[in-house]
Design a protein around this motif. Structure first.
Motif, PDB file in Angstrom:
ATOM      1  N   PRO A 101       0.825  -1.210   0.000  1.00  0.00           N
ATOM      2  CA  PRO A 101       0.000   0.000   0.000  1.00  0.00           C
ATOM      3  C   PRO A 101       0.857   1.256   0.000  1.00  0.00           C
ATOM      4  O   PRO A 101       2.065   1.179   0.212  1.00  0.00           O
ATOM      5  CB  PRO A 101      -0.772  -0.120   1.310  1.00  0.00           C
ATOM      6  N   SER A 102       0.234   2.392  -0.180  1.00  0.00           N
ATOM      7  CA  SER A 102       0.957   3.660  -0.122  1.00  0.00           C
ATOM      8  C   SER A 102       1.336   3.961   1.325  1.00  0.00           C
ATOM      9  O   SER A 102       0.473   4.099   2.188  1.00  0.00           O
ATOM     10  CB  SER A 102       0.070   4.788  -0.658  1.00  0.00           C
ATOM     11  N   ALA A 103       2.630   4.073   1.581  1.00  0.00           N
ATOM     12  CA  ALA A 103       3.087   4.416   2.935  1.00  0.00           C
ATOM     13  C   ALA A 103       2.701   5.847   3.291  1.00  0.00           C
ATOM     14  O   ALA A 103       2.423   6.149   4.458  1.00  0.00           O
ATOM     15  CB  ALA A 103       4.597   4.229   3.040  1.00  0.00           C
ATOM     16  N   HIS A 104       2.676   6.741   2.297  1.00  0.00           N
ATOM     17  CA  HIS A 104       2.251   8.118   2.552  1.00  0.00           C
ATOM     18  C   HIS A 104       0.791   8.140   3.026  1.00  0.00           C
ATOM     19  O   HIS A 104       0.459   8.854   3.971  1.00  0.00           O
ATOM     20  CB  HIS A 104       2.392   8.974   1.293  1.00  0.00           C
ATOM     21  N   ALA A 105      -0.058   7.363   2.363  1.00  0.00           N
ATOM     22  CA  ALA A 105      -1.468   7.300   2.762  1.00  0.00           C
ATOM     23  C   ALA A 105      -1.608   6.677   4.153  1.00  0.00           C
ATOM     24  O   ALA A 105      -2.417   7.127   4.966  1.00  0.00           O
ATOM     25  CB  ALA A 105      -2.269   6.493   1.738  1.00  0.00           C
ATOM     26  N   VAL A 151      -6.730   2.704   4.758  1.00  0.00           N
ATOM     27  CA  VAL A 151      -7.415   1.740   5.630  1.00  0.00           C
ATOM     28  C   VAL A 151      -6.440   1.193   6.679  1.00  0.00           C
ATOM     29  O   VAL A 151      -6.775   1.107   7.871  1.00  0.00           O
ATOM     30  CB  VAL A 151      -8.057   0.601   4.802  1.00  0.00           C
ATOM     31  N   LEU A 152      -5.235   0.840   6.256  1.00  0.00           N
ATOM     32  CA  LEU A 152      -4.231   0.339   7.192  1.00  0.00           C
ATOM     33  C   LEU A 152      -3.883   1.407   8.231  1.00  0.00           C
ATOM     34  O   LEU A 152      -3.806   1.127   9.428  1.00  0.00           O
ATOM     35  CB  LEU A 152      -2.977  -0.103   6.428  1.00  0.00           C
ATOM     36  N   GLY A 153      -3.687   2.639   7.798  1.00  0.00           N
ATOM     37  CA  GLY A 153      -3.382   3.729   8.722  1.00  0.00           C
ATOM     38  C   GLY A 153      -4.507   3.987   9.706  1.00  0.00           C
ATOM     39  O   GLY A 153      -4.270   4.250  10.890  1.00  0.00           O
ATOM     40  N   ALA A 154      -5.752   3.914   9.222  1.00  0.00           N
ATOM     41  CA  ALA A 154      -6.909   4.116  10.111  1.00  0.00           C
ATOM     42  C   ALA A 154      -6.991   3.004  11.156  1.00  0.00           C
ATOM     43  O   ALA A 154      -7.284   3.264  12.330  1.00  0.00           O
ATOM     44  CB  ALA A 154      -8.198   4.170   9.288  1.00  0.00           C
TER      45      ALA A 154
END
Length: 179
Positions: A101-105, A151-154
Motif C-alpha cells: 500500500p501507499s506508505a504516505h497514505a 485503511v491500514l493507517g486508520a
C-alpha cells in the motif's frame, strides 16, 4: 499486468488536476510524508508544546511510525510494482519500486486519527484526501494503493488511539473528540 481501470483513473487524475501548481504542491507533500518524517516532526512539536500530554504525543508518534513500518512490511510481502504505463507520468522519485500500500497514505491517515484525537479536531477529512490524491497526481500509486494505505493507517491509528483514550480515562481526564 496492471488493471486498466486503475491506469485510466490515474490518467484522468493527472489530466484533470495535474497542473504545474498542483504538481508542485504534491511534490512538497511527497517530501513531507517521506518515511513519515513530516508527521513525526508535527508530533514532536506537539510533545514539546503540550507538556501535560507529552507522553500521549510521543505514543501517537510511535503509532504513526508503526503504521509506516506496517505498510513497508506489506509492500515487501505483496511486491506490487508502481504504475508503469506510457500514459501515466511519474513526476517524483521514490525510495522503492513497490507500490501497495501507499506508505504516505498509511502514515497520513494514522497521523490524522491520532493527532486529531489529541487536538479534538477532525483532521482526517482535511489531511487524508489531499495526500491520497497527491500520490496519484505524481503517478506513483494506483487508486487501490492509496485506499489500502489509508485503511491500514486508520486501523493502526484507531488501535493506538484507543490506548491513548484508555490512558486519559485512567488519569480521570475526559477524552477529546476528533479524527
Amino acid at each position: 499486468m496492471p488493471d486498466q481501470r486503475e491506469i485510466a483513473v490515474l490518467r484522468g487524475v493527472q489530466e484533470t488536476i495535474g497542473k504545474p501548481a498542483v504538481v508542485k504542491v504534491a511534490r512538497g507533500m511527497s517530501f513531507f510524508g517521506e518515511h513519515s518524517a513530516g508527521w513525526l516532526a508535527v508530533g514532536a512539536v506537539g510533545a514539546l508544546v503540550d507538556k501535560e500530554r507529552r507522553k500521549d504525543w510521543l505514543l501517537a508518534c510511535g503509532g504513526v511510525f508503526a503504521a509506516h513500518a506496517a505498510s513497508v512490511v506489506v509492500k515487501r510481502v505483496v511486491k506490487r510494482t508502481r504504475p508503469d504505463d506510457e500514459s501515466v507520468q511519474v513526476l517524483v522519485g521514490t525510495p522503492s519500486r513497490l507500490s501497495f500500500p501507499s506508505a504516505h497514505a498509511t502514515s497520513t491517515t494514522a497521523a490524522a486519527v491520532l493527532f486529531g484525537g489529541l487536538t479534538g479536531r477532525r483532521l482526517s477529512p482535511v489531511l487524508v484526501p489531499p495526500m491520497l490524491l497527491s500520490r496519484m497526481v505524481l503517478g506513483v500509486h494506483y487508486p487501490s494503493d492509496v485506499v489500502a494505505g489509508s485503511v491500514l493507517g486508520a486501523a493502526i491509528g484507531g488501535l493506538v488511539r484507543r490506548k491513548l483514550n484508555g490512558r486519559r480515562g485512567s488519569r480521570g481526564q475526559q477524552s477529546r473528540r476528533g479524527d
